[in-house]
Design a protein around this motif. Structure first.
Motif, PDB file in Angstrom:
ATOM      1  N   ALA A  50     -14.290  59.137  28.370  1.00 58.03           N
ATOM      2  CA  ALA A  50     -15.131  59.674  29.431  1.00 58.03           C
ATOM      3  C   ALA A  50     -15.377  58.651  30.535  1.00 58.03           C
ATOM      4  O   ALA A  50     -15.643  59.023  31.688  1.00 58.03           O
ATOM      5  N   LEU A  51     -15.283  57.356  30.195  1.00 64.27           N
ATOM      6  CA  LEU A  51     -15.556  56.285  31.156  1.00 64.27           C
ATOM      7  C   LEU A  51     -14.283  55.602  31.650  1.00 64.27           C
ATOM      8  O   LEU A  51     -14.342  54.515  32.244  1.00 64.27           O
ATOM      9  N   ALA A  52     -13.148  56.229  31.442  1.00 66.09           N
ATOM     10  CA  ALA A  52     -11.864  55.638  31.840  1.00 66.09           C
ATOM     11  C   ALA A  52     -11.862  55.278  33.322  1.00 66.09           C
ATOM     12  O   ALA A  52     -12.273  56.064  34.174  1.00 66.09           O
ATOM     13  N   GLY A  53     -11.406  54.062  33.616  1.00 68.95           N
ATOM     14  CA  GLY A  53     -11.252  53.629  34.997  1.00 68.95           C
ATOM     15  C   GLY A  53     -12.526  53.256  35.721  1.00 68.95           C
ATOM     16  O   GLY A  53     -12.504  53.011  36.928  1.00 68.95           O
ATOM     17  N   THR A  54     -13.646  53.174  35.007  1.00 69.32           N
ATOM     18  CA  THR A  54     -14.932  52.924  35.656  1.00 69.32           C
ATOM     19  C   THR A  54     -15.376  51.467  35.601  1.00 69.32           C
ATOM     20  O   THR A  54     -16.367  51.099  36.241  1.00 69.32           O
ATOM     21  N   GLY A  55     -14.710  50.653  34.800  1.00 69.80           N
ATOM     22  CA  GLY A  55     -15.178  49.288  34.571  1.00 69.80           C
ATOM     23  C   GLY A  55     -16.112  49.177  33.385  1.00 69.80           C
ATOM     24  O   GLY A  55     -16.581  48.088  33.053  1.00 69.80           O
ATOM     25  N   VAL A  56     -16.378  50.308  32.733  1.00 68.30           N
ATOM     26  CA  VAL A  56     -17.223  50.325  31.537  1.00 68.30           C
ATOM     27  C   VAL A  56     -16.323  50.516  30.324  1.00 68.30           C
ATOM     28  O   VAL A  56     -15.483  51.426  30.310  1.00 68.30           O
ATOM     29  N   THR A  57     -16.466  49.684  29.330  1.00 64.50           N
ATOM     30  CA  THR A  57     -15.673  49.817  28.115  1.00 64.50           C
ATOM     31  C   THR A  57     -16.538  50.283  26.963  1.00 64.50           C
ATOM     32  O   THR A  57     -17.760  50.091  26.954  1.00 64.50           O
ATOM     33  N   SER A  58     -15.900  50.909  25.988  1.00 60.60           N
ATOM     34  CA  SER A  58     -16.587  51.387  24.793  1.00 60.60           C
ATOM     35  C   SER A  58     -15.710  51.096  23.589  1.00 60.60           C
ATOM     36  O   SER A  58     -14.550  51.511  23.551  1.00 60.60           O
ATOM     37  N   ASN A  59     -16.264  50.367  22.633  1.00 62.60           N
ATOM     38  CA  ASN A  59     -15.496  49.975  21.455  1.00 62.60           C
ATOM     39  C   ASN A  59     -16.346  50.068  20.190  1.00 62.60           C
ATOM     40  O   ASN A  59     -17.575  49.935  20.245  1.00 62.60           O
ATOM     41  N   ALA A  60     -15.682  50.293  19.086  1.00 63.22           N
ATOM     42  CA  ALA A  60     -16.331  50.249  17.779  1.00 63.22           C
ATOM     43  C   ALA A  60     -15.955  48.942  17.084  1.00 63.22           C
ATOM     44  O   ALA A  60     -14.803  48.501  17.164  1.00 63.22           O
ATOM     45  N   VAL A  61     -16.917  48.330  16.441  1.00 65.85           N
ATOM     46  CA  VAL A  61     -16.686  47.130  15.636  1.00 65.85           C
ATOM     47  C   VAL A  61     -16.926  47.500  14.187  1.00 65.85           C
ATOM     48  O   VAL A  61     -17.949  48.110  13.850  1.00 65.85           O
ATOM     49  N   LEU A  62     -15.975  47.155  13.320  1.00 64.23           N
ATOM     50  CA  LEU A  62     -16.001  47.577  11.919  1.00 64.23           C
ATOM     51  C   LEU A  62     -16.177  46.367  11.002  1.00 64.23           C
ATOM     52  O   LEU A  62     -15.193  45.741  10.592  1.00 64.23           O
ATOM     53  N   PRO A  63     -17.427  46.008  10.667  1.00 66.08           N
ATOM     54  CA  PRO A  63     -17.635  44.951   9.686  1.00 66.08           C
ATOM     55  C   PRO A  63     -17.291  45.439   8.278  1.00 66.08           C
ATOM     56  O   PRO A  63     -17.300  46.634   7.992  1.00 66.08           O
ATOM     57  N   GLY A  64     -17.012  44.487   7.410  1.00 65.81           N
ATOM     58  CA  GLY A  64     -16.910  44.759   5.986  1.00 65.81           C
ATOM     59  C   GLY A  64     -18.154  44.230   5.294  1.00 65.81           C
ATOM     60  O   GLY A  64     -19.196  44.058   5.939  1.00 65.81           O
ATOM     61  N   PRO A  65     -18.093  43.961   3.992  1.00 69.32           N
ATOM     62  CA  PRO A  65     -19.247  43.389   3.299  1.00 69.32           C
ATOM     63  C   PRO A  65     -19.692  42.102   3.985  1.00 69.32           C
ATOM     64  O   PRO A  65     -18.891  41.192   4.203  1.00 69.32           O
ATOM     65  N   THR A  66     -20.955  42.057   4.342  1.00 68.74           N
ATOM     66  CA  THR A  66     -21.474  40.951   5.142  1.00 68.74           C
ATOM     67  C   THR A  66     -22.754  40.424   4.514  1.00 68.74           C
ATOM     68  O   THR A  66     -23.603  41.194   4.067  1.00 68.74           O
ATOM     69  N   ARG A  67     -22.898  39.109   4.490  1.00 70.23           N
ATOM     70  CA  ARG A  67     -24.067  38.488   3.893  1.00 70.23           C
ATOM     71  C   ARG A  67     -25.283  38.636   4.798  1.00 70.23           C
ATOM     72  O   ARG A  67     -25.337  38.058   5.872  1.00 70.23           O
ATOM     73  N   THR A  68     -26.229  39.436   4.365  1.00 63.75           N
ATOM     74  CA  THR A  68     -27.502  39.592   5.058  1.00 63.75           C
ATOM     75  C   THR A  68     -28.604  39.585   4.009  1.00 63.75           C
ATOM     76  O   THR A  68     -28.330  39.586   2.801  1.00 63.75           O
ATOM     77  N   ASP A  69     -29.859  39.592   4.456  1.00 60.18           N
ATOM     78  CA  ASP A  69     -30.975  39.594   3.498  1.00 60.18           C
ATOM     79  C   ASP A  69     -30.918  40.823   2.601  1.00 60.18           C
ATOM     80  O   ASP A  69     -31.137  40.730   1.387  1.00 60.18           O
ATOM     81  N   ASN A  70     -30.640  41.984   3.190  1.00 59.52           N
ATOM     82  CA  ASN A  70     -30.585  43.210   2.395  1.00 59.52           C
ATOM     83  C   ASN A  70     -29.475  43.152   1.357  1.00 59.52           C
ATOM     84  O   ASN A  70     -29.639  43.593   0.218  1.00 59.52           O
ATOM     85  N   VAL A  71     -28.325  42.616   1.759  1.00 53.37           N
ATOM     86  CA  VAL A  71     -27.202  42.517   0.833  1.00 53.37           C
ATOM     87  C   VAL A  71     -27.506  41.494  -0.260  1.00 53.37           C
ATOM     88  O   VAL A  71     -27.096  41.654  -1.416  1.00 53.37           O
ATOM     89  N   GLY A  72     -28.269  40.459   0.087  1.00 52.30           N
ATOM     90  CA  GLY A  72     -28.659  39.476  -0.925  1.00 52.30           C
ATOM     91  C   GLY A  72     -29.448  40.119  -2.051  1.00 52.30           C
ATOM     92  O   GLY A  72     -29.213  39.832  -3.237  1.00 52.30           O
ATOM     93  N   GLN A  73     -30.362  41.017  -1.699  1.00 54.29           N
ATOM     94  CA  GLN A  73     -31.128  41.725  -2.726  1.00 54.29           C
ATOM     95  C   GLN A  73     -30.234  42.661  -3.519  1.00 54.29           C
ATOM     96  O   GLN A  73     -30.362  42.786  -4.740  1.00 54.29           O
TER      97      GLN A  73
END
Length: 264
Positions: free
Chosen positions: A171-194
């Protein structure tokens, strides 16, 4: 490579801890004006203070609001009407057998993980388009491509985020605005620590063995053979948020340690 986000305003949803906090911290260190969001004022204040203590490059402020609700989104928009960078990081997860999932389970995941991102992007993207520059980033997951049997509803919600990101890119093609998805895997965070502590207790193994055991049982295709750090995920996000990523849009960018099979 120098990433300079001076003069840019960045909103990071769900950024009082974990990956969201690391992204907010990285954007501030790159010079952006960063808006931290969370559900409670205490958590927001703590995160803002921690980021300020680590850098003088950018400015940091906080908004306490439940962004999974229309009222919370409206409160954020009133406080920060325009943004150059929107990182849709807010998300929840939880394990439950597929055949036990009720309508409320699905709706809760979609309200938080998908609708919050759709609602905020709908507001902020048009302003980016009008100004000729902007970055939409959707924090999806490797679970979008590698649906976990123990939490199918989570995987489906993250696949929806990936589709939403691609839709905005088109929808934003050619406007100078980009849209991307970032796909993390298992990541060390406080919640994951528990989570790992509980995982170790359930299996009767030492806590220090929980990460390796979890990966062996649940993510055997990992190539880095460890959890990523929140900072490793944030590093990719800061690059994607920068002018240097101008030719990257409509992409699903994996930072999951090679878990997803295939070369695409």
């Amino acid at each position: 490579m120098i990433i300079d986000l001076t003069g840019k305003t960045a909103i990071v949803t769900g950024s009082t801890a974990g990956i969201g906090f690391a992204i907010a911290d990285g954007l501030a260190k790159a010079g952006a004006r960063v808006v931290v969001t969370g559900r409670t004022q205490a958590a927001v204040d703590k995160a803002v203070a921690a980021i300020k203590a680590g850098t003088t490059a950018g400015s940091v402020e906080g908004i306490a609001a439940d962004l999974a609700s229309p009222e919370g989104a409206a409160a954020l928009v009133r406080a920060v009407p325009q943004a150059d960078i929107l990182v849709n990081n807010l998300g929840i997860y939880g394990a439950k057998p597929l055949f036990d999932l009720e309508d409320d389970d699905w709706l809760k995941l979609f309200d938080v993980n998908v609708l919050s991102a759709a609602r905020l992007s709908r507001h902020y993207a048009p302003g980016m388009k009008d100004r000729g520059w902007g970055r939409l980033i959707f924090i999806s997951s490797e679970s979008a491509q590698n649906i976990p049997v123990e939490m199918v509803h989570y995987g489906v919600s993250k696949a929806a985020m990936q589709a939403l990101s691609r839709g905005y890119a088109k929808a934003l093609a050619g406007t100078g605005v980009t849209s991307n998805a970032v796909l993390p895997g298992p990541t060390r965070t406080d919640n994951v620590g528990q989570f790992l502590a509980d995982f170790a207790r359930e299996r009767g193994i030492p806590a220090e063995d929980a990460e390796a055991r979890f990966l062996t049982e649940n993510r055997p295709s990992t190539l880095i053979r460890r959890f990523a750090t929140a900072e490793e995920v944030a590093n990719l996000c800061v690059y994607v948020a920068s002018p240097l990523s101008s030719a990257t849009t409509g992409a699903a960018l994996r930072v999951e340690g090679g878990i997803v099979e295939g070369i695409g």
